[in-house]
Motif scaffolding. Structure first.
Motif, PDB file in Angstrom:
ATOM      1  N   GLU A   1       9.595  28.322 -59.727  1.00 59.17           N
ATOM      2  CA  GLU A   1       8.265  28.608 -60.115  1.00 59.17           C
ATOM      3  C   GLU A   1       7.911  28.379 -61.075  1.00 59.17           C
ATOM      4  OE1 GLU A   1       7.457  32.848 -59.720  1.00 59.17           O
ATOM      5  OE2 GLU A   1       8.357  32.834 -57.422  1.00 59.17           O
ATOM      6  N   ASN A   2       8.740  28.551 -62.027  1.00 57.24           N
ATOM      7  CA  ASN A   2       8.366  27.277 -63.180  1.00 57.24           C
ATOM      8  C   ASN A   2       7.541  25.899 -63.198  1.00 57.24           C
ATOM      9  OD1 ASN A   2       8.892  29.681 -65.122  1.00 57.24           O
ATOM     10  ND2 ASN A   2      10.331  29.046 -65.545  1.00 57.24           N
ATOM     11  N   PHE A   3       8.199  25.717 -62.739  1.00 60.02           N
ATOM     12  CA  PHE A   3       7.956  23.609 -61.890  1.00 60.02           C
ATOM     13  C   PHE A   3       7.303  23.547 -60.718  1.00 60.02           C
ATOM     14  CE2 PHE A   3      12.939  23.449 -63.884  1.00 60.02           C
ATOM     15  CZ  PHE A   3      11.904  22.389 -64.857  1.00 60.02           C
ATOM     16  N   LEU A   4       6.377  24.974 -60.169  1.00 66.55           N
ATOM     17  CA  LEU A   4       5.646  24.335 -59.348  1.00 66.55           C
ATOM     18  C   LEU A   4       4.400  24.865 -60.340  1.00 66.55           C
ATOM     19  CD1 LEU A   4       4.436  25.316 -56.006  1.00 66.55           C
ATOM     20  CD2 LEU A   4       4.478  27.686 -56.469  1.00 66.55           C
ATOM     21  N   TYR A   5       4.312  25.521 -61.223  1.00 70.07           N
ATOM     22  CA  TYR A   5       3.260  26.259 -62.215  1.00 70.07           C
ATOM     23  C   TYR A   5       3.042  23.712 -62.813  1.00 70.07           C
ATOM     24  CZ  TYR A   5      -0.263  27.018 -65.112  1.00 70.07           C
ATOM     25  OH  TYR A   5      -1.397  27.132 -65.854  1.00 70.07           O
TER      26      TYR A   5
ATOM     27  N   VAL B   1       4.544  29.353 -50.567  1.00 71.54           N
ATOM     28  CA  VAL B   1       5.488  28.613 -49.266  1.00 71.54           C
ATOM     29  C   VAL B   1       7.277  27.573 -49.903  1.00 71.54           C
ATOM     30  CG1 VAL B   1       3.984  26.476 -48.575  1.00 71.54           C
ATOM     31  CG2 VAL B   1       5.435  27.130 -46.566  1.00 71.54           C
ATOM     32  N   TYR B   2       6.186  26.976 -50.904  1.00 65.85           N
ATOM     33  CA  TYR B   2       7.669  26.177 -51.961  1.00 65.85           C
ATOM     34  C   TYR B   2       8.529  26.618 -52.729  1.00 65.85           C
ATOM     35  CZ  TYR B   2       3.649  21.833 -51.375  1.00 65.85           C
ATOM     36  OH  TYR B   2       2.919  21.478 -50.843  1.00 65.85           O
ATOM     37  N   VAL B   3       8.839  28.147 -52.447  1.00 64.45           N
ATOM     38  CA  VAL B   3       9.729  28.647 -53.460  1.00 64.45           C
ATOM     39  C   VAL B   3      10.154  30.260 -53.149  1.00 64.45           C
ATOM     40  CG1 VAL B   3       9.276  27.949 -55.699  1.00 64.45           C
ATOM     41  CG2 VAL B   3       8.065  29.916 -54.825  1.00 64.45           C
TER      42      VAL B   3
ATOM     43  N   GLY C   1      13.756  19.276 -65.390  1.00 63.06           N
ATOM     44  CA  GLY C   1      12.881  18.685 -64.337  1.00 63.06           C
ATOM     45  C   GLY C   1      13.568  19.246 -63.506  1.00 63.06           C
ATOM     46  N   ALA C   2      13.005  19.302 -62.065  1.00 66.38           N
ATOM     47  CA  ALA C   2      13.260  19.753 -60.828  1.00 66.38           C
ATOM     48  C   ALA C   2      12.524  19.018 -59.520  1.00 66.38           C
ATOM     49  CB  ALA C   2      13.590  20.961 -60.132  1.00 66.38           C
ATOM     50  N   VAL C   3      12.830  18.749 -58.315  1.00 65.29           N
ATOM     51  CA  VAL C   3      13.475  18.165 -56.835  1.00 65.29           C
ATOM     52  C   VAL C   3      13.894  18.810 -55.885  1.00 65.29           C
ATOM     53  CG1 VAL C   3      14.624  15.950 -56.879  1.00 65.29           C
ATOM     54  CG2 VAL C   3      12.842  16.007 -55.878  1.00 65.29           C
ATOM     55  N   TRP C   4      12.514  19.232 -55.442  1.00 62.49           N
ATOM     56  CA  TRP C   4      13.481  20.356 -53.765  1.00 62.49           C
ATOM     57  C   TRP C   4      12.465  20.145 -52.999  1.00 62.49           C
ATOM     58  CZ3 TRP C   4       9.996  21.966 -57.919  1.00 62.49           C
ATOM     59  CH2 TRP C   4       8.959  22.796 -57.745  1.00 62.49           C
ATOM     60  N   VAL C   5      12.938  20.325 -51.901  1.00 60.89           N
ATOM     61  CA  VAL C   5      12.690  19.881 -50.651  1.00 60.89           C
ATOM     62  C   VAL C   5      12.888  20.923 -49.583  1.00 60.89           C
ATOM     63  CG1 VAL C   5      13.323  16.935 -50.835  1.00 60.89           C
ATOM     64  CG2 VAL C   5      14.755  18.495 -49.767  1.00 60.89           C
ATOM     65  N   ARG C   6      12.383  21.463 -48.767  1.00 60.73           N
ATOM     66  CA  ARG C   6      12.581  21.570 -47.582  1.00 60.73           C
ATOM     67  C   ARG C   6      11.098  21.940 -46.305  1.00 60.73           C
ATOM     68  NH1 ARG C   6      10.697  28.549 -49.643  1.00 60.73           N
ATOM     69  NH2 ARG C   6      12.650  28.528 -48.791  1.00 60.73           N
ATOM     70  N   ILE C   7      11.451  21.970 -45.332  1.00 60.90           N
ATOM     71  CA  ILE C   7      10.763  21.942 -44.145  1.00 60.90           C
ATOM     72  C   ILE C   7      10.088  23.385 -44.328  1.00 60.90           C
ATOM     73  CG2 ILE C   7      10.567  21.961 -41.176  1.00 60.90           C
ATOM     74  CD1 ILE C   7      13.015  19.901 -41.886  1.00 60.90           C
ATOM     75  N   MET C   8       8.756  22.738 -44.107  1.00 61.65           N
ATOM     76  CA  MET C   8       7.884  24.428 -44.835  1.00 61.65           C
ATOM     77  C   MET C   8       5.923  23.786 -44.215  1.00 61.65           C
ATOM     78  SD  MET C   8       6.664  23.446 -48.592  1.00 61.65           S
ATOM     79  CE  MET C   8       7.867  21.948 -49.357  1.00 61.65           C
ATOM     80  N   ASN C   9       5.509  24.561 -44.032  1.00 57.87           N
ATOM     81  CA  ASN C   9       4.305  24.192 -43.448  1.00 57.87           C
ATOM     82  C   ASN C   9       3.502  23.830 -44.688  1.00 57.87           C
ATOM     83  OD1 ASN C   9       2.273  23.684 -41.849  1.00 57.87           O
ATOM     84  ND2 ASN C   9       1.807  25.149 -40.901  1.00 57.87           N
ATOM     85  N   ASP C  10       3.595  22.263 -45.331  1.00 59.06           N
ATOM     86  CA  ASP C  10       2.480  22.526 -47.185  1.00 59.06           C
ATOM     87  C   ASP C  10       1.632  21.361 -47.017  1.00 59.06           C
ATOM     88  OD1 ASP C  10       4.394  20.606 -46.379  1.00 59.06           O
ATOM     89  OD2 ASP C  10       3.991  20.648 -48.966  1.00 59.06           O
ATOM     90  N   TYR C  11       0.324  21.103 -47.422  1.00 56.08           N
ATOM     91  CA  TYR C  11       0.038  19.877 -47.522  1.00 56.08           C
ATOM     92  C   TYR C  11       0.125  18.793 -47.245  1.00 56.08           C
ATOM     93  CZ  TYR C  11      -2.388  23.332 -50.925  1.00 56.08           C
ATOM     94  OH  TYR C  11      -3.095  25.050 -51.102  1.00 56.08           O
TER      95      TYR C  11
END
Length: 157
Positions: A17-21, A45-47, A69-79
């Motif tokens: 959530e911190n890295f999403l911001y 949807v990212y977290v 830092g962080a990098v994350w992936v998931r299959i999601m209906n995002d931008y």
């Protein structure tokens, strides 16, 4: 700068959530949005429930004992959504750790993991003004679509 890249620990999922911001691009001269902006559904949807799907993968960069830092992936209906088999990227670093090659290393390591796991491509969306467009191109992403504000980019693995 000395850093290590490692898989995120389950107890660290809340850091996303911190890295999403931190990942929110704020153009020069524009005030940053309130932190509560990440509570919007299109960002959650990212977290939300990260780690519960087989396609949820995250790496962190650590300097000393601090996750920076962080990098994350998931299959999601995002931008950056392409289809239901292509993982979408999210990445960010705390501001003071940008420009040291950490983001590039995070992206490259995640792309290697995705390739080893049999994925054929990964996607992301990025605002056209964002300096990170150069980083994404450097690690192999190509622009495949765009709208008024952002590019949709894909890296073929």
């Amino acid at each position: 700068m000395n850093y290590i890249i490692r898989e995120i620990l389950e107890k660290e999922y809340s850091l996303l959530e911190n890295f999403l911001y931190e990942a929110i691009f704020v153009p020069k001269g524009v005030p940053a949005p309130p932190r509560s902006v990440i509570e919007q559904l299109e960002l959650q949807v990212y977290v939300t429930d990260f780690g519960k799907k087989k396609d949820d993968i995250a790496l962190v960069a650590e300097v000393g004992t601090k996750v920076v830092g962080a990098v994350w992936v998931r299959i999601m209906n995002d931008y950056g959504h392409i289809d239901d088999v292509t993982p979408s990227f999210a990445i960010s670093l705390y501001k003071e750790y940008r420009g040291w090659g950490i983001g590039t290393a995070l992206m490259q390591e995640m792309l290697c993991i995705l390739k080893r796991r049999g994925y054929h491509q990964a996607s992301l969306a990025v605002q056209k003004e964002n300096y990170a467009v150069k980083l994404y191109k450097k690690v192999g992403f190509e622009i495949v679509d765009e709208n008024e504000e952002e590019y949709i980019m894909v890296c073929y693995l």
